[in-house]
Scaffold this active site. Structure first.
Site, mmCIF file in Angstrom:
data_model
loop_
_atom_site.group_PDB
_atom_site.id
_atom_site.type_symbol
_atom_site.label_atom_id
_atom_site.label_comp_id
_atom_site.label_asym_id
_atom_site.label_seq_id
_atom_site.Cartn_x
_atom_site.Cartn_y
_atom_site.Cartn_z
ATOM 1 C CE LYS A 130 68.054 91.924 64.802
ATOM 2 N NZ LYS A 130 68.048 93.215 64.142
ATOM 3 N NE ARG A 131 76.670 92.932 71.541
ATOM 4 C CZ ARG A 131 77.731 93.493 72.129
ATOM 5 N NH1 ARG A 131 78.712 93.990 71.414
ATOM 6 N NH2 ARG A 131 77.828 93.519 73.449
ATOM 7 C CB THR A 142 72.402 99.083 59.921
ATOM 8 O OG1 THR A 142 73.054 98.552 61.077
ATOM 9 C CG2 THR A 142 72.297 100.582 60.048
ATOM 10 C CG HIS A 188 73.385 106.372 67.249
ATOM 11 N ND1 HIS A 188 73.406 105.932 65.944
ATOM 12 C CD2 HIS A 188 74.288 107.371 67.319
ATOM 13 C CE1 HIS A 188 74.298 106.634 65.258
ATOM 14 N NE2 HIS A 188 74.845 107.520 66.071
ATOM 15 C CE LYS A 198 75.023 96.437 57.725
ATOM 16 N NZ LYS A 198 75.606 96.356 59.082
HETATM 17 C C1 NBG Z 1 72.228 101.718 67.770
HETATM 18 C C2 NBG Z 1 70.748 101.396 67.602
HETATM 19 C C3 NBG Z 1 70.448 100.816 66.243
HETATM 20 C C4 NBG Z 1 70.998 101.738 65.174
HETATM 21 C C5 NBG Z 1 72.473 101.996 65.442
HETATM 22 C C6 NBG Z 1 73.064 102.966 64.433
HETATM 23 C C7 NBG Z 1 73.407 102.300 69.841
HETATM 24 C C8 NBG Z 1 73.468 103.201 71.017
HETATM 25 N N1 NBG Z 1 72.399 102.458 69.008
HETATM 26 O O1 NBG Z 1 69.067 100.662 66.071
HETATM 27 O O2 NBG Z 1 70.333 100.494 68.583
HETATM 28 O O3 NBG Z 1 70.829 101.176 63.906
HETATM 29 O O4 NBG Z 1 72.665 102.555 66.714
HETATM 30 O O5 NBG Z 1 72.350 104.128 64.395
HETATM 31 O O6 NBG Z 1 74.272 101.472 69.684
#
Ligand code: NBG
Length: 852
Positions: free
Chosen positions: A587-588, A695, A396, A699
């Protein structure tokens, strides 16, 4: 007599209904429900009402007159859970009748589930009935729904993806179990005080959790510490035994996961750690009461709290304990299930396809080997063959700080037998590499599971790659970069193991539940099957030119914005105009996601108005939200930066309300459900090559926001789907980012040569947004001027120019709405149902299992 007393309407209703319930019950002194009512499984309003009333009394010890809203929420949830349980049992019974079925196991340290009541009502198709039942009992349904504490057992995208995937697995009728940890405290709640983030513990279980059921009778034990010893078994084979220091007990808690409009219901199984009492008898016997209590506390600590870091490894002992704890519990549980199916241990892979959600559960590769070799005495090669056919690994992130490694000494101390097995796996694997690439010593050291440079480390990504038959990235660009960079050696060794599966999100939660106005409009136009077959949204395309539809679409958005405006007022005190453009960045908080680039654009616009107060600009409301990891200084400063800029701009009379800046506190699933539907513009502005997928971007578009974004992660594919002309693209590409960096990037040079940028940075440095404190935001500006690892300065001119195009487009509402409708119509690909189908076809080799 009730009826003659002038009560306020809602009390009157409650009393009357309560009276009727009592009267019904009185007609049968045993409190039996009427024969026409089906209290446990009926889906009609009367049965639901009776069920709620009975649960209220028998579970909560309340009746309708003296109930609290929370007690009623609990009663409603128990009522819904009864209906889920029946379907869960039906599914499991049907599955167990079929000895050849292959099940999916989604192993994830995080499941960011969000509130359960609403989505379950939608899946069961009884939303209206339950709403009516609650209202006929005299309560406001919305007030009941908001009682639920959301299970925030995840940090961000990765945990939410796991939740979307188990929804889609059930909806696609794939028998599956999600396995994870039942953290007592999930992701912290965020308060904003004086513009800074303050963290509060998330006591989500405080008032009970009606969705879960404990299953202590199938608890399992997990070993920790101690040493290993060898022995010779009855067949003369050398074997190993782990003599642990202590054991911890894992108690499973099941939460049903209902498929959308099908009869399949899977479950999520989360493990809670407890002390294994029988194990510490010696301390008790020796009268060492404190030692025994200490052991209890330590055991319970394992599942106490979610680590609040997103995309950041923290090498803490407790975190490794959490990983091994939930992995060992889950692997033992899967083996028990396999044996119940009368399966042979060495055919484990025929029963289970296990997906590793990042490397957090990667130790499961070694744990399965331990179970097969040590506990079932299977020979190494047979066990390894089955193991490799069982696992698949999803990566990820490309960010180096998120790639997990653990010190070998910590492994040796906590799970010595598992470490031995990893060494054996590594020894055999490196021999293979040596044969394939003779003499390539560097390759050996790069691919080794053990990093020998500096202090020895276990590389979890390497362990996952060695033990998996499939490895995938989460968007096309990410997979491509993964293959070129981080996992390049692995592609050369195992090219056939690599796949892409682009992420998706569940439209049930993020459109049907979150945006009822839009859902109704879509259903009225193209029918009601789209939430389960999102490609059908394409049928909306012609409506983009239908004036009546466009008008309704606009109204739905406006209503959603009014709701969000009310929440903003309530939570921040800031008044915003729902007719202004809602430009949203949630987002974070992370430097690579570049919330500060957004702020630079805001200040640019602010300055332009200050310099030319009569400037004709359309009013905009900039909305931010997101949590910063508690130990991530720059991210926390970023929040203070946003709120400080907001404080100045929001109060400046020259703005005449043309610009507003809001930081919406505590961005979580519940709040997200109000935010996405109210967005006009979605900010997806990470440095190209850094966001694996994203993601939130999906949304927003599904809810009819236009995106301003870089060619990063899934933005690339979203743009492909919705059409280049319906997406505001800007910025360096991933390749250009690398080139620029390699050719000696000089951010200060850009600062010197771009007038607006220079003025913006100088304004920040002058203390203008920090009550004269010139130092407060220096860590941000100095970083940008001298290092700028995420290339904000390079992208600044492109971003602000693109924001001008956005502003111009906004001036033409019919054009804007047409583009927004086309975005909705073309988002079918990004349903998590499609992602799950991809996993089923390409990776797991499993088929739907239709339950009647
Ligand atoms: C996160 C990514 C995102 C991705 C999500 C789900 C981690 C390690 N990765 O871009 O930064 O959408 O995973 O795949 O949290």
């Amino acid at each position: 007599m009730f009826f003659s007393v002038p009560f306020p309407n809602f009390i009157y209703n409650r009393l009357r209904n309560n009276f009727m319930v009592q009267r019904n019950n009185l007609s049968d002194s045993k409190l039996k429900s009427s024969p026409t009512l089906d209290v446990r499984s009926g889906m009609d309003v009367e049965s639901l009402k009776q069920a709620i009333t009975e649960h209220l009394f028998f579970q909560q010890g309340r009746n309708i007159v003296n109930t609290s809203l929370n007690d009623l929420y609990m009663a409603v949830s128990y009522t819904v859970r009864d209906r889920l349980k029946q379907r869960e049992h039906g599914t499991m019974n049907a599955v167990f009748e079929n000895k050849d079925v292959r099940l999916v196991s989604y192993l994830s340290a995080e499941f960011l589930m969000g509130p359960q009541l609403g989505v379950n009502l939608i899946a069961l198709d009884i939303f209206e009935e339950v709403k009516q039942a609650v209202e006929e009992l005299g309560f406001n349904f919305d007030e009941i729904v908001v009682q639920e504490e959301e299970p925030g057992l995840g940090n961000g995208g990765l945990g939410r993806l796991a939740a979307c995937y188990i929804d889609s697995l059930a909806s696609q009728q794939i028998p599956a179990i999600g396995y994870g940890i039942r953290y007592e405290f999930g992701i912290f709640d965020q308060d904003i005080r004086d513009g800074w983030q303050v963290e509060k513990t998330d006591k989500w279980l405080r008032k009970g959790n009606p969705w879960e059921s404990a299953r202590p009778e199938i608890a399992v034990n997990v070993n920790f510490g101690g040493h290993t010893e060898s022995y010779v078994d009855s067949n003369g084979h050398k074997r190993f035994r782990w003599k642990p220091d202590y054991m911890v007990r894992g108690i499973p808690y099941n939460t049903p996961v209902m498929g959308y409009h099908v009869s399949s219901c899977n479950f999520l199984r989360l493990w809670k750690s407890e002390a294994e009492e029988s194990f510490d008898f010696s301390s008790f016997n020796q009268g060492d009461y404190y030692k025994a209590v200490d052991y209890k506390v330590k055991s319970e600590n394992i599942s106490k709290v979610l680590y609040p870091n997103d995309e950041m490894l923290e090498g803490k002992k407790l975190r490794l304990k959490q990983q091994y704890f939930f992995v060992s519990c889950s692997m033992q549980d899967m083996m028990n299930i396999h044996i119940r199916f009368e399966g042979k241990p060495e055919e484990f892979h025929k029963r289970w396809a296990i997906q590793l959600n990042d490397t957090h559960p990667a130790v499961s590769v070694a744990e399965l080997m331990r179970i097969l070799v040590d506990e079932y005495q299977i020979d190494w090669d047979t066990a390894w063959d089955s193991t490799c056919k069982t696992f698949s690994y999803t990566n990820h992130t490309l960010l180096p700080e998120a790639l997990e490694t653990w010190s070998v000494s910590l492994f040796a101390y906590l799970i010595p037998r598992v470490l031995e097995i990893i060494y054996e796996i590594n020894y055999r694997f490196l021999n293979e590499v040596r044969m394939r690439f003779p003499g390539d010593v560097d390759r050996l050291s790069r691919m080794s599971i053990i990093d020998e440079s500096g202090g020895k480390k276990v590389r979890m990504a390497n362990l996952a790659c060695v033990g998996s038959c499939a490895i995938n990235g989460v968007a096309a660009l990410h997979t491509e970069l993964l293959k070129k960079q981080v996992l390049h050696d692995w592609v050369e060794m195992f090219p056939q193991r690599f796949y892409n599966v682009t992420n998706g999100v569940t439209p049930r939660r993020f459109v049907v539940l979150s945006n009822p106005g839009l859902s109704k409009l879509i259903t009225n136009s193209i029918g009601d099957t789209w939430p389960g077959k999102l490609e059908e949204l394409r049928k909306l395309e012609p409506f983009a030119n239908d004036a009546a539809f466009v008008e309704q679409f606009r109204n739905v958005k406006l209503e959603n914005k009014k709701i969000l405006a009310t929440l903003i007022k309530e939570r921040t005190g800031i008044s915003v105009d729902p007719t202004s453009m809602f430009d949203i960045h949630v987002k974070r908080i992370h430097e690579y996601k570049r919330q500060h680039l957004n702020v630079l654009n805001i200040i640019t616009r602010y300055m332009r108005i200050k310099q030319n107060p009569t400037l004709d600009i359309a009013p905009r409301t900039f909305i931010f939200g997101g949590k910063a990891a508690p130990g991530y200084f720059s991210a926390k400063l970023m929040i203070k930066f946003i709120t400080s800029v907001g404080d100045v701009i929001n109060k400046d009379p020259d703005m005449k309300d043309r610009l507003k800046v809001v930081f919406f506190p505590n961005f979580n699933v519940t709040n997200a459900q109000h935010i996405y539907p109210a967005a006009d513009l979605s900010e997806q502005i990470s440095t190209a090559g850094k966001e694996a997928s994203g993601t939130g971007n999906m949304k927003f578009s599904m809810n009819g926001a236009l995106t301003i974004g870089t060619l990063d992660g899934a933005n690339v594919e979203i743009r492909e789907e919705v059409g280049n002309e319906n997406f505001f693209l800007f910025g360096l590409t991933a390749a250009q980012v690398d080139e620029t960096r390699n050719s000696g990037y000089n951010p200060h040079y850009i600062y010197e040569h771009n007038d607006e940028l220079r003025q913006v940075i100088n304004m920040i440095n002058s203390g203008y947004f920090s009550k004269g404190d010139c130092e407060l935001f220096k860590p941000i500006t100095n970083n940008l001027l001298w290092l700028d690892p995420y290339m904000l300065m390079a992208d600044y001119p492109l971003y602000t120019a693109c924001q001008d195009i956005v502003a111009n487009t906004w001036k033409n509402p019919s054009e804007w709405n047409r583009m927004a409708i086309l975005n909705v119509a073309r988002m079918g690909k990004f349903s998590s149902d499609r992602s799950i189908q991809d996993y089923c076809d390409k990776i797991w080799n499993v088929k739907p299992f239709k339950v009647r």
